[in-house]
Design a protein around this motif. Sequence first.
Motif, PDB file in Angstrom:
ATOM      1  N   GLY A  47      -0.465   2.005  -6.525  1.00 37.24           N
ATOM      2  CA  GLY A  47       0.116   3.250  -6.995  1.00 37.24           C
ATOM      3  C   GLY A  47      -0.381   4.475  -6.251  1.00 37.24           C
ATOM      4  N   THR A  48       0.433   5.511  -6.319  1.00 37.71           N
ATOM      5  CA  THR A  48       0.071   6.808  -5.743  1.00 37.71           C
ATOM      6  C   THR A  48       0.478   7.885  -6.742  1.00 37.71           C
ATOM      7  OG1 THR A  48       0.277   8.252  -3.793  1.00 37.71           O
ATOM      8  CG2 THR A  48       2.257   7.062  -4.457  1.00 37.71           C
ATOM      9  N   GLN A  49      -0.414   8.834  -6.952  1.00 39.84           N
ATOM     10  CA  GLN A  49      -0.191   9.857  -7.970  1.00 39.84           C
ATOM     11  C   GLN A  49       0.710  10.963  -7.433  1.00 39.84           C
ATOM     12  OE1 GLN A  49      -1.498  10.224 -11.311  1.00 39.84           O
ATOM     13  NE2 GLN A  49      -0.002  11.903 -11.351  1.00 39.84           N
ATOM     14  N   VAL A  50       1.703  11.302  -8.203  1.00 40.92           N
ATOM     15  CA  VAL A  50       2.565  12.457  -7.921  1.00 40.92           C
ATOM     16  C   VAL A  50       2.420  13.426  -9.081  1.00 40.92           C
ATOM     17  CG1 VAL A  50       4.937  13.278  -7.661  1.00 40.92           C
ATOM     18  CG2 VAL A  50       4.200  11.171  -6.516  1.00 40.92           C
ATOM     19  N   THR A  51       2.050  14.649  -8.759  1.00 38.09           N
ATOM     20  CA  THR A  51       1.907  15.684  -9.778  1.00 38.09           C
ATOM     21  C   THR A  51       2.776  16.871  -9.397  1.00 38.09           C
ATOM     22  OG1 THR A  51      -0.369  15.014 -10.231  1.00 38.09           O
ATOM     23  CG2 THR A  51       0.312  17.182 -11.020  1.00 38.09           C
ATOM     24  N   VAL A  52       3.650  17.259 -10.302  1.00 38.98           N
ATOM     25  CA  VAL A  52       4.553  18.380 -10.066  1.00 38.98           C
ATOM     26  C   VAL A  52       4.170  19.510 -11.007  1.00 38.98           C
ATOM     27  CG1 VAL A  52       6.938  19.148  -9.933  1.00 38.98           C
ATOM     28  CG2 VAL A  52       6.368  16.747  -9.461  1.00 38.98           C
TER      29      VAL A  52
ATOM     30  N   THR B 187       6.086  13.913 -12.884  1.00 39.82           N
ATOM     31  CA  THR B 187       4.660  13.623 -12.739  1.00 39.82           C
ATOM     32  C   THR B 187       4.349  12.240 -13.279  1.00 39.82           C
ATOM     33  OG1 THR B 187       4.019  15.950 -12.855  1.00 39.82           O
ATOM     34  CG2 THR B 187       2.349  14.314 -13.459  1.00 39.82           C
ATOM     35  N   ALA B 188       3.756  11.411 -12.430  1.00 38.16           N
ATOM     36  CA  ALA B 188       3.475  10.020 -12.807  1.00 38.16           C
ATOM     37  C   ALA B 188       2.737   9.348 -11.654  1.00 38.16           C
ATOM     38  CB  ALA B 188       4.762   9.261 -13.102  1.00 38.16           C
ATOM     39  N   VAL B 189       2.256   8.152 -11.921  1.00 35.07           N
ATOM     40  CA  VAL B 189       1.799   7.280 -10.843  1.00 35.07           C
ATOM     41  C   VAL B 189       2.997   6.466 -10.386  1.00 35.07           C
ATOM     42  CG1 VAL B 189       0.243   5.437 -10.161  1.00 35.07           C
ATOM     43  CG2 VAL B 189      -0.533   7.181 -11.785  1.00 35.07           C
ATOM     44  N   TYR B 190       3.245   6.486  -9.115  1.00 34.66           N
ATOM     45  CA  TYR B 190       4.392   5.773  -8.549  1.00 34.66           C
ATOM     46  C   TYR B 190       3.903   4.481  -7.892  1.00 34.66           C
ATOM     47  CZ  TYR B 190       7.480   9.676  -9.472  1.00 34.66           C
ATOM     48  OH  TYR B 190       8.230  10.641 -10.102  1.00 34.66           O
TER      49      TYR B 190
ATOM     50  N   TYR C  51       8.628   2.183  -8.941  1.00 31.79           N
ATOM     51  CA  TYR C  51       8.523   2.389 -10.374  1.00 31.79           C
ATOM     52  C   TYR C  51       7.531   3.510 -10.604  1.00 31.79           C
ATOM     53  CZ  TYR C  51      11.002  -1.998 -11.208  1.00 31.79           C
ATOM     54  OH  TYR C  51      11.953  -2.982 -11.251  1.00 31.79           O
ATOM     55  N   ARG C  52       7.569   4.068 -11.795  1.00 30.13           N
ATOM     56  CA  ARG C  52       6.596   5.103 -12.120  1.00 30.13           C
ATOM     57  C   ARG C  52       6.147   4.961 -13.563  1.00 30.13           C
ATOM     58  NH1 ARG C  52      10.369  10.587 -12.104  1.00 30.13           N
ATOM     59  NH2 ARG C  52      11.311  10.299 -14.174  1.00 30.13           N
ATOM     60  N   GLN C  53       4.940   5.457 -13.787  1.00 29.76           N
ATOM     61  CA  GLN C  53       4.385   5.433 -15.142  1.00 29.76           C
ATOM     62  C   GLN C  53       3.658   6.733 -15.407  1.00 29.76           C
ATOM     63  OE1 GLN C  53       1.904   2.033 -16.046  1.00 29.76           O
ATOM     64  NE2 GLN C  53       2.291   2.284 -18.246  1.00 29.76           N
ATOM     65  N   ALA C  54       4.146   7.439 -16.387  1.00 26.53           N
ATOM     66  CA  ALA C  54       3.516   8.685 -16.819  1.00 26.53           C
ATOM     67  C   ALA C  54       2.542   8.369 -17.958  1.00 26.53           C
ATOM     68  CB  ALA C  54       4.576   9.671 -17.281  1.00 26.53           C
TER      69      ALA C  54
ATOM     70  N   VAL D 124       0.852  -1.181   0.000  1.00 27.02           N
ATOM     71  CA  VAL D 124       0.000   0.000   0.000  1.00 27.02           C
ATOM     72  C   VAL D 124       0.895   1.241   0.000  1.00 27.02           C
ATOM     73  CG1 VAL D 124      -1.790   1.295   1.188  1.00 27.02           C
ATOM     74  CG2 VAL D 124      -1.836  -1.209   1.217  1.00 27.02           C
ATOM     75  N   GLU D 125       0.790   2.008  -1.067  1.00 28.74           N
ATOM     76  CA  GLU D 125       1.571   3.237  -1.191  1.00 28.74           C
ATOM     77  C   GLU D 125       0.804   4.429  -0.632  1.00 28.74           C
ATOM     78  OE1 GLU D 125       2.185   1.011  -5.246  1.00 28.74           O
ATOM     79  OE2 GLU D 125       0.536   1.446  -3.864  1.00 28.74           O
ATOM     80  N   SER D 126       1.552   5.419  -0.185  1.00 26.73           N
ATOM     81  CA  SER D 126       0.957   6.675   0.255  1.00 26.73           C
ATOM     82  C   SER D 126       2.007   7.777   0.120  1.00 26.73           C
ATOM     83  CB  SER D 126       0.479   6.584   1.706  1.00 26.73           C
ATOM     84  OG  SER D 126       1.567   6.343   2.570  1.00 26.73           O
ATOM     85  N   GLY D 127       1.545   9.010   0.259  1.00 29.57           N
ATOM     86  CA  GLY D 127       2.462  10.132   0.246  1.00 29.57           C
ATOM     87  C   GLY D 127       2.476  10.952  -1.021  1.00 29.57           C
ATOM     88  N   GLY D 128       1.756  10.478  -2.035  1.00 31.08           N
ATOM     89  CA  GLY D 128       1.702  11.257  -3.266  1.00 31.08           C
ATOM     90  C   GLY D 128       0.869  12.509  -3.101  1.00 31.08           C
TER      91      GLY D 128
END
Length: 117
Positions: free
Chosen positions: A110-115, A90-93, A37-40, A5-9
Amino acid sequence: QVQLVESGGGLVQSEGSLRLSCVASGSGISIYIMGWYRQAPGKERELVASISNGGSTNYGDSAKGRFTISRDNAKNTVYLQMESLKPEDTAVYYCKANHPYFQVTYWGHGTQVTVSS
């Protein structure tokens, strides 16, 4: 069976920082090789960083010098500290666990990171 379980995005401005966490549940977690890993959108999933059960680390080119992976086996948690974030980060990590001896792999959702620029 292992669950991740990911968190923090979230949303962060360019040059900002975030710390992602991945909590693993299941037996024998400490022996797994853990990775981020990440996927944009429109791109393939790529390695960000990985860490072995002994603490050896490996980074993808995009993460070198800016991101740090670590693990706390007592907490069954893997972290990804991300600094100097850029819009292209920016991607889902995703968190991944690989058994070191058997072809067994688990993924988190996954957790979404948006910059923003």
